[in-house]
Structure formats: C-alpha cells, structure tokens
Scaffold this motif. Structure first.
Motif, mmCIF file in Angstrom:
data_model
loop_
_atom_site.group_PDB
_atom_site.id
_atom_site.type_symbol
_atom_site.label_atom_id
_atom_site.label_comp_id
_atom_site.label_asym_id
_atom_site.label_seq_id
_atom_site.Cartn_x
_atom_site.Cartn_y
_atom_site.Cartn_z
ATOM 1 N N ARG A 1 0.991 -1.273 0.151
ATOM 2 C CA ARG A 1 -0.204 -0.083 0.227
ATOM 3 C C ARG A 1 0.786 1.207 -0.185
ATOM 4 O O ARG A 1 0.702 2.114 -0.551
ATOM 5 N N THR A 2 2.125 1.218 0.748
ATOM 6 C CA THR A 2 2.767 2.233 0.682
ATOM 7 C C THR A 2 3.569 2.705 -0.654
ATOM 8 O O THR A 2 3.650 3.929 -0.965
ATOM 9 N N GLN A 3 4.023 1.508 -1.126
ATOM 10 C CA GLN A 3 4.610 1.591 -2.527
ATOM 11 C C GLN A 3 3.446 2.016 -3.628
ATOM 12 O O GLN A 3 3.974 2.788 -4.462
ATOM 13 N N GLU A 4 2.288 1.672 -3.508
ATOM 14 C CA GLU A 4 1.151 2.107 -4.603
ATOM 15 C C GLU A 4 0.941 3.697 -4.203
ATOM 16 O O GLU A 4 0.881 4.435 -5.188
ATOM 17 N N ILE A 5 0.972 4.249 -3.033
ATOM 18 C CA ILE A 5 0.761 5.649 -2.808
ATOM 19 C C ILE A 5 1.964 6.437 -3.208
ATOM 20 O O ILE A 5 1.927 7.334 -4.204
ATOM 21 N N VAL A 6 3.100 5.971 -3.033
ATOM 22 C CA VAL A 6 4.311 6.640 -3.274
ATOM 23 C C VAL A 6 4.410 6.526 -4.845
ATOM 24 O O VAL A 6 4.934 7.537 -5.657
ATOM 25 N N GLY A 7 4.226 5.503 -5.463
ATOM 26 C CA GLY A 7 4.130 5.266 -6.937
ATOM 27 C C GLY A 7 3.262 6.367 -7.763
ATOM 28 O O GLY A 7 3.653 6.872 -8.669
ATOM 29 N N ARG A 8 1.968 6.117 -7.123
ATOM 30 C CA ARG A 8 0.673 7.039 -7.790
ATOM 31 C C ARG A 8 1.204 8.427 -7.872
ATOM 32 O O ARG A 8 1.123 9.153 -8.882
ATOM 33 N N LEU A 9 1.696 9.164 -6.800
ATOM 34 C CA LEU A 9 1.904 10.525 -6.632
ATOM 35 C C LEU A 9 3.372 10.833 -7.278
ATOM 36 O O LEU A 9 3.472 11.872 -7.887
ATOM 37 N N SER A 10 4.405 9.851 -7.317
ATOM 38 C CA SER A 10 5.527 10.095 -8.085
ATOM 39 C C SER A 10 5.397 10.275 -9.713
ATOM 40 O O SER A 10 5.853 11.170 -10.352
ATOM 41 N N ILE A 11 4.203 9.623 -10.083
ATOM 42 C CA ILE A 11 4.021 9.520 -11.573
ATOM 43 C C ILE A 11 3.325 10.776 -11.841
ATOM 44 O O ILE A 11 3.482 11.688 -12.897
ATOM 45 N N ARG A 12 2.388 11.299 -11.011
ATOM 46 C CA ARG A 12 1.427 12.321 -11.350
ATOM 47 C C ARG A 12 1.912 13.644 -10.961
ATOM 48 O O ARG A 12 1.416 14.734 -11.485
ATOM 49 N N ASP A 13 2.804 13.894 -9.759
ATOM 50 C CA ASP A 13 2.854 14.875 -9.327
ATOM 51 C C ASP A 13 4.587 15.155 -9.256
ATOM 52 O O ASP A 13 5.175 14.560 -8.219
ATOM 53 N N PRO A 14 5.187 16.190 -10.063
ATOM 54 C CA PRO A 14 6.597 16.353 -9.961
ATOM 55 C C PRO A 14 7.178 17.060 -8.764
ATOM 56 O O PRO A 14 8.210 16.664 -8.212
ATOM 57 N N GLU A 15 6.200 17.676 -7.999
ATOM 58 C CA GLU A 15 6.427 18.345 -6.826
ATOM 59 C C GLU A 15 6.753 17.191 -5.594
ATOM 60 O O GLU A 15 7.827 17.286 -4.751
ATOM 61 N N PHE A 16 5.788 16.030 -5.629
ATOM 62 C CA PHE A 16 6.154 15.133 -4.653
ATOM 63 C C PHE A 16 7.157 14.457 -4.949
ATOM 64 O O PHE A 16 7.930 13.798 -4.058
ATOM 65 N N ALA A 17 7.607 14.210 -6.372
ATOM 66 C CA ALA A 17 8.623 13.337 -6.579
ATOM 67 C C ALA A 17 10.169 14.024 -6.079
ATOM 68 O O ALA A 17 10.862 13.520 -5.360
ATOM 69 N N ALA A 18 9.970 15.451 -6.143
ATOM 70 C CA ALA A 18 11.188 16.070 -5.657
ATOM 71 C C ALA A 18 11.123 15.939 -4.199
ATOM 72 O O ALA A 18 12.328 15.955 -3.418
ATOM 73 N N MET A 19 9.942 16.147 -3.645
ATOM 74 C CA MET A 19 9.993 16.019 -1.927
ATOM 75 C C MET A 19 10.564 14.606 -1.537
ATOM 76 O O MET A 19 11.313 14.370 -0.645
ATOM 77 N N TRP A 20 10.066 13.717 -2.127
ATOM 78 C CA TRP A 20 10.401 12.338 -1.670
ATOM 79 C C TRP A 20 12.063 11.998 -2.069
ATOM 80 O O TRP A 20 12.458 11.227 -1.122
ATOM 81 N N ALA A 21 12.500 12.490 -3.087
ATOM 82 C CA ALA A 21 14.021 12.445 -3.296
ATOM 83 C C ALA A 21 14.813 12.845 -2.263
ATOM 84 O O ALA A 21 15.964 12.254 -2.171
ATOM 85 N N ARG A 22 14.363 13.769 -1.424
ATOM 86 C CA ARG A 22 14.942 14.385 -0.513
ATOM 87 C C ARG A 22 15.333 13.419 0.801
ATOM 88 O O ARG A 22 16.225 13.707 1.494
ATOM 89 N N HIS A 23 14.468 12.648 0.974
ATOM 90 C CA HIS A 23 14.474 11.645 2.058
ATOM 91 C C HIS A 23 14.396 12.618 3.615
ATOM 92 O O HIS A 23 14.948 11.975 4.423
ATOM 93 N N ASP A 24 13.616 13.648 3.383
ATOM 94 C CA ASP A 24 13.496 14.174 4.770
ATOM 95 C C ASP A 24 12.482 13.190 5.687
ATOM 96 O O ASP A 24 11.755 12.527 4.970
ATOM 97 N N VAL A 25 12.660 13.093 6.854
ATOM 98 C CA VAL A 25 11.913 12.870 7.764
ATOM 99 C C VAL A 25 11.651 13.386 9.160
ATOM 100 O O VAL A 25 12.413 14.342 9.478
ATOM 101 N N HIS A 26 10.526 13.569 9.552
ATOM 102 C CA HIS A 26 10.344 14.074 10.923
ATOM 103 C C HIS A 26 9.028 13.515 11.675
ATOM 104 O O HIS A 26 8.258 12.744 11.200
#
Length: 300
Positions: A205-230
C-alpha cells in the motif's frame, strides 16, 4: 541542519521516487542527504567555482572520520550495516537531527514488523472507546500509510479528508489542499517527511501511494527524493468546510498504545474563532447526511 526545512532552490532532481530494495536503502539515503547538505551547513567553506549540488563524498567521509573508500561502499550498498559509531559520525557529518538519525538506524538495522491485524481498525474495541470519548469533537484514526481508518461523525461531516477511506497524503496533493493551505509547499513537504518516517517501505500500500504520486506530481517526486523525515505530535491544519470556507484548527496526535501504526488525531478550534463557531453549530445541528457510497477525496 534540520531535515525538514526544504527550500525550493535546493530541491535536487529526483533520481527515483519509488521505493528500492533494503540492501541499497542506506546508500540511497546517504546520497540524498549529501545532495541537499550545503558546505556552510556543516562548517565548510564554499569555493567560488564549486559545481556539486551538495557535499562531495570525500567531504562527508572526512567529516565522519572514516575512509573515503569505506564511505563509497556505503553509498553503493556494498556495506549496508554500519556500526553505531559510524552511524553517529555520519549523522554529525550530514547534520542529521534526532529523527533523521533514528531513520538512518532503522535503515541500517531493519526490524521485522509485526503482522497487521486482520480485524479492521474501525471494529477494534480500543479504537471504538477512544472515539466514543471524543464524539463531540472532530477526531479520526490514521494508520502509518495516512489512510483514515475510523473517525467520529463530526469529523466525517466536517470534511471528506477525515472520512474513513480517505488518505491524508493523497489529499494534500489535490487542487483542494493546494488552494486551501497557506505556504502549501512547506506544509506538503512536512507531510511527506512524516509519511517517510512512519512508512514501511516494503508495504504494498505504501509503494502504491508513493508510485501514484511520483508519476502524477513532480513536486511530490522532488520532495520524496530528499528523504526528509520528521515526527509531529501537534500543529495547525486547514480544512475547506462547506459552506463555511477555509477554517484553521489546532490538532494533536496520540499514538494508540498496543496498536502499531495507528494514531488518533483530534481537532480543536481556539475560543472565539470561526472554527469554534462552526464546530458549535455542527454539534447542535443535526449532522449533515453523508452518503457512504460517495468516495472521499484522496481515496485509493
């Protein structure tokens, strides 16, 4: 350096936003953090002709007190179980805060996650008791994928994003939340950082959410690529409530003991605010009818 202060000018081009195998997660994380860590963040001078986007491998190795060859092996995934001493030294070299350091430890020594319960969270007596005590306020339970799994009637009436079946992260990347949230980019990046901290990257399910947002939203992809955690346990949120418009609320999150991955979120409104007036009206008035067949915004 805080790991949750992304500036748009520093966002690296996303290498690969989808999840990867466990053996390479440490290397992927180190590369991402090295890309966004600037020399001045860790006390190094910036040369006038510097061309790399962040730190060089040799600089990280020197700051951590390890050999450049060993650090290269870590980034390449050829040595993905560094000692505690090395982890601490890498955290200091990359300016990691306590949450980012905890995340690095988790990547280096992944624990076996407990099997998920077969009974739906909404039917769990402990969850039902917690919600019953909050039936006069907006309250909802999310799992570690930010899926809403249960909630009070007031929460469901207040916004589709708090109804069972909605996903809070998917909702954040809709037009609705982009226009609702002040400083949307910062707040979305914070939510992505929370999601990565909580997520089991091996979970479908996590992979599905990440994959869906990565494909359709470049801003999410850039944020995810930073590997920020909090980690956040309280804060402010904004909800578009029909027909009242955008309202600001304060929220608190409570990890439900003994229920891995489940968090109870409760919304409050300051006395005298528009939000407080709307909540008082909705408590006194009959709840708006909710058609269970109507999908919530952000539902998978």
């Amino acid at each position: 350096m805080s790991s949750t202060q992304p500036g748009q000018q520093r966002l690296p081009a996303p290498r690969r936003a989808a999840t990867t195998s466990g053996a390479s997660r440490v290397g992927e994380y180190l590369r991402a953090r090295r890309d966004v860590t600037q020399p001045e963040d860790v006390g190094l001078p910036r040369e006038a002709n510097r061309r790399v986007s962040g730190l060089r491998r040799e600089e990280v190795a020197a700051l951590a007190g390890i050999s450049a060859e060993y650090y290269l092996r870590l980034e390449q995934g050829r040595d993905h179980q560094p000692s505690e001493q090395v982890i601490v030294c890498l955290g200091r070299a990359l300016g990691l805060d306590e949450h980012a350091l905890t995340h690095l430890r988790r990547l280096a020594r992944p624990a076996v996650r407990a099997a998920r319960p077969t009974r739906p969270a909404a039917d769990d007596p402990a969850v039902q008791r917690l919600l019953a005590r909050r039936n006069d306020v907006p309250a909802f339970v999310v799992d570690d994928r930010m899926d809403v799994v249960a909630g009070t009637a007031l929460a469901a009436a207040l916004s589709p994003s708090m109804r069972s079946g909605a996903n809070r992260l998917l909702r954040m990347f809709t037009v609705v939340d982009r226009t609702t949230y002040p400083e949307w980019h910062r707040r979305a990046a914070e939510m992505v950082a929370v999601f990565r901290m909580r997520a089991d990257l091996e979970d479908p399910r996590t992979q599905e959410i990440v994959g869906r947002l990565s494909i359709r939203d470049p801003e999410f992809a850039a944020m995810w690529a930073r590997h920020d955690v909090h980690v956040y346990t309280s804060g402010t949120c904004f909800e578009h409530v029909e027909p009242f418009g955008v309202l600001e609320f304060e929220w608190e999150g409570l990890v439900i003991p003994g229920r891995e991955g489940l968090t109870l979120n409760t919304l409050y409104a300051p006395a005298g605010s528009r939000g407080a007036a709307v909540l008082a009206y909705m408590v006194e008035a009959p709840p708006r009818s909710i058609d269970p067949a109507t999908p919530a915004v952000g539902v998978a």
